[in-house]
Design an enzyme around this catalytic site. Sequence first.
Site, PDB file in Angstrom:
ATOM      1  N   HIS A 145       0.779  -1.056  -0.069  1.00  0.00           N
ATOM      2  CA  HIS A 145       0.645   0.494  -0.032  1.00  0.00           C
ATOM      3  C   HIS A 145       0.806   0.909   0.432  1.00  0.00           C
ATOM      4  CE1 HIS A 145       0.059   0.309   4.179  1.00  0.00           C
ATOM      5  NE2 HIS A 145      -0.231   1.610   4.758  1.00  0.00           N
ATOM      6  N   ASP A 148       1.025  -7.280   2.601  1.00  0.00           N
ATOM      7  CA  ASP A 148       1.157  -6.286   1.804  1.00  0.00           C
ATOM      8  C   ASP A 148       2.867  -5.456   2.173  1.00  0.00           C
ATOM      9  OD1 ASP A 148       0.966  -3.407   1.763  1.00  0.00           O
ATOM     10  OD2 ASP A 148      -0.221  -3.236   3.098  1.00  0.00           O
ATOM     11  N   SER A 173       3.795   2.310   8.396  1.00  0.00           N
ATOM     12  CA  SER A 173       3.756   1.386   7.587  1.00  0.00           C
ATOM     13  C   SER A 173       4.872   1.561   7.005  1.00  0.00           C
ATOM     14  CB  SER A 173       2.770   2.125   6.669  1.00  0.00           C
ATOM     15  OG  SER A 173       1.773   1.723   7.420  1.00  0.00           O
TER      16      SER A 173
HETATM   17  N1  ARG Z   1      -4.845   0.602   6.863  1.00  0.00           N
HETATM   18  C1  ARG Z   1      -3.437   0.826   6.874  1.00  0.00           C
HETATM   19  C2  ARG Z   1      -2.641   2.885   7.238  1.00  0.00           C
HETATM   20  O1  ARG Z   1      -3.110   3.151   7.610  1.00  0.00           O
HETATM   21  C3  ARG Z   1      -3.589   0.453   5.785  1.00  0.00           C
HETATM   22  C4  ARG Z   1      -4.289   0.803   4.816  1.00  0.00           C
HETATM   23  C5  ARG Z   1      -3.930   0.342   3.165  1.00  0.00           C
HETATM   24  N2  ARG Z   1      -5.097  -0.943   2.704  1.00  0.00           N
HETATM   25  C6  ARG Z   1      -6.035  -0.545   2.537  1.00  0.00           C
HETATM   26  N3  ARG Z   1      -6.972  -1.460   2.075  1.00  0.00           N
HETATM   27  N4  ARG Z   1      -6.296   0.265   1.848  1.00  0.00           N
HETATM   28  O2  ARG Z   1      -2.283   2.489   6.505  1.00  0.00           O
HETATM   29  N1  ASP Z   2      -1.346   2.136   7.492  1.00  0.00           N
HETATM   30  C1  ASP Z   2      -0.929   2.464   8.475  1.00  0.00           C
HETATM   31  C2  ASP Z   2       0.560   3.350   7.654  1.00  0.00           C
HETATM   32  O1  ASP Z   2       0.937   3.363   6.198  1.00  0.00           O
HETATM   33  C3  ASP Z   2       0.621   2.739   9.634  1.00  0.00           C
HETATM   34  C4  ASP Z   2      -0.862   2.254  10.486  1.00  0.00           C
HETATM   35  O2  ASP Z   2      -1.734   3.656  10.843  1.00  0.00           O
HETATM   36  O3  ASP Z   2      -0.725   1.416  11.760  1.00  0.00           O
HETATM   37  O4  ASP Z   2       1.447   3.737   7.666  1.00  0.00           O
END
Ligand code: ARG
Ligand code: ASP
Length: 725
Positions: A89, A225, A660
């Site tokens: 991502h 990921d 991330s």
């Molecule tokens: N929640 C994670 C972060 O805040 C991963 C986001 C990417 N994945 C998604 N399905 N949008 O970045």
């Molecule tokens: N998914 C998040 C990022 O892209 C990490 C988090 O917020 O825990 O940095």
Amino acid sequence: MMKKTLLTLILVLSFNGLFASTPPDEGIWIPILIEKYNIKLMQEKGFRLTAEDIYSVNRASMKDAIVNFNGGCTAEFISGSGLLITNHHCGYGQIQNHSTLENDYLTNGFWAMSREEELPNPGVTVTLLKYMEDVTEKVLKDISDDMPAEERDKLISSRIADIQAKAEQGTDYRAVVRPFFMGNQYFLFVNETFRDVRLVGAPPSAIGKFGGDTDNWVWPRHTGDFSLFRVYAGKDNKPADYSPDNVPYNPAYYFPVSLKGVQEGDFTMVFGYPGTTSEYVPSYHIDMVKNHINPAMVSIRTSKLEIIDRAMESDPLIRIQYSSKKAGISNAWKKWTGEILGLEKMNTIGKKQEFEARLTDWIEADNQRKLRYGDILPKYSEVYEGLKEYTLVNNYTGEVFNGIEAIVLARRTYELASLFQGGKTPDQKTVERTREVLSAYAERFFRNYDRATDQELFSTLLSLYGETLDRKWLAPEYLKLKATANGDFKSLAPKFYDSSVFTDKQRFDSFINGFGKSSLKKLEKDPFYMLAIDVSRFLGANVLPELTRLTNERQTLNKRYMTVQMEYDSTRIFYPDANSTLRVAFGNVMGYESRDAVWFKPVSTLKGIMEKDNPEIYDYNVPARLKELYANRDYGRYGSSDGEMPVCFIASNHTTGGNSGSPVINADGFLIGINFDRAWEGVASDMAFNPEQSRNISIDIRFALFIIDKFAGAGYLLDEMTIVE
Ligand code: ARG
Ligand code: ASP
């Protein structure tokens, strides 16, 4: 089967007992202060190395292997030839950008089978920290809180500028001084930025984004990921613009990769670039976020997502065009929802209020203290009354008008137009340069643009704007439009979308290619342009000045509030809020109780991917090759000793957005995972870390290697890594 369950149960029980007495794992710590504050506890928790191994200026250390990836993520070197691993991502925008219907890397994945096949990404940078330094003394010397705020800020800014300039002198580095603890401390960071970053590999979305936005922010998770990039440098190993002559960068350090895997209770450390947290804010702030801002933003994004989801489902091209935009909208939308729930469940406002009452008693008990700090909380209360309203208006307006793509492009055209305004005859070179930048932007814009979808966004968002905000906060041009449309934006939209230059590539190109004085007239008749300009003007005149004043006032209060909290709790070791600087978090691999009677184990496996398999749903459509590997249990050396293929694991490390892609490191300093998310129940940790339920989610590095080698047949990439069996 039975025996295994019993064993897990015993482990869980003894494990909980073991850690009940050790301090919770909250905290994102400063690398150069690990020796002083954290190393003892880290070693008690299982870490077998030293603080020097984490950060050193005298020799290669872990920090030399970690980069800030393009501003928003973290990545780390896993070879001496500049090979970087980060999240799928985090590289999503680049993968999407290289994708077409013919070469759909989002759906099918991408693997460079030789260095020549690696794909350049103009504009993408990675930044490496050379060293950092505490410069608090130099910045704050002889500055007191009684000084007029303006004078203080000026003095601080000029000192910071001096320190930065000195640090950069005679180098190619960039120096930046950042405030910590709300401006009670300052640190200098000296960085080196690389500009030639190429895409090496990415799994198909059905692995790299498996579970999509449904599984996002949720444990149990089965997302692979990760993606691979390579940093290139000039022949001198220094940053250089993209050139085919560049060579792979040779970092001072890279992480050995461990195949040992994780067990419940194992020490883990996350070393990366957390973006923002607000752990020391007053109850008023939580009230603003939880009860005002988040609900409004969640609601408008729900409407956006309904429109975009439907469009993406209907057409594979639209799916590619909107995938990256959608991921961004959905990600924060879901997190905000989780924050509301978490803050409610933890009663964070109530707890903060209790703390504030105790603190107030303590302040009142001493005349000196009362004089110094007595006004902080009452002033906060006042400031947040205003902030609540102005922040909402500002954020909501932004959310509406940044959500209508034709308006975003129209706003971009403002710079070119302004060159001709007031009867000026601009310099031809400036016009050319401005036009080029705009053309490049428009190129990408239209590649990812679907007019019908935007038209729907237009009518829905404009209606919401008028329904949600008080009339006094609506831009005049909008009110005019609403009157013309009789409130029916839907009927009005086709006329605009069929004729505007901002909704069609050919019209746009010919418009800006022939741009001149007379073009201004056309712009003045364009509803998107007029709205864009008027909304900016309206915010600039009626919202931003007061919002800035309130924000500055809050900042001054924040600094004093931090001071008084530290004085009140004088034996506690505080960690500073995240501010996009390099930090260390540590904890242990650990499950958690999700809700009554439900305990989540800390490791997920390939079996879970098969359980979620659903060819009907894009995000759960398991690739045939992966099914085959599963059917044959063909895991090579990557499977765990019990015959399973591990996919993800959770631990108690304190992380946030920006973390991330961060390396997850074991007790011996080897790479065991890549951090990518947090578990739903503890997602409010940016404002209230909950040791019971706040867990970071990582992909097990063995799963990444398995995908590269067994699934994609790109095992040659492992040859340059150092693999610890
Ligand atoms: N929640 C994670 C972060 O805040 C991963 C986001 C990417 N994945 C998604 N399905 N949008 O970045
Ligand atoms: N998914 C998040 C990022 O892209 C990490 C988090 O917020 O825990 O940095």
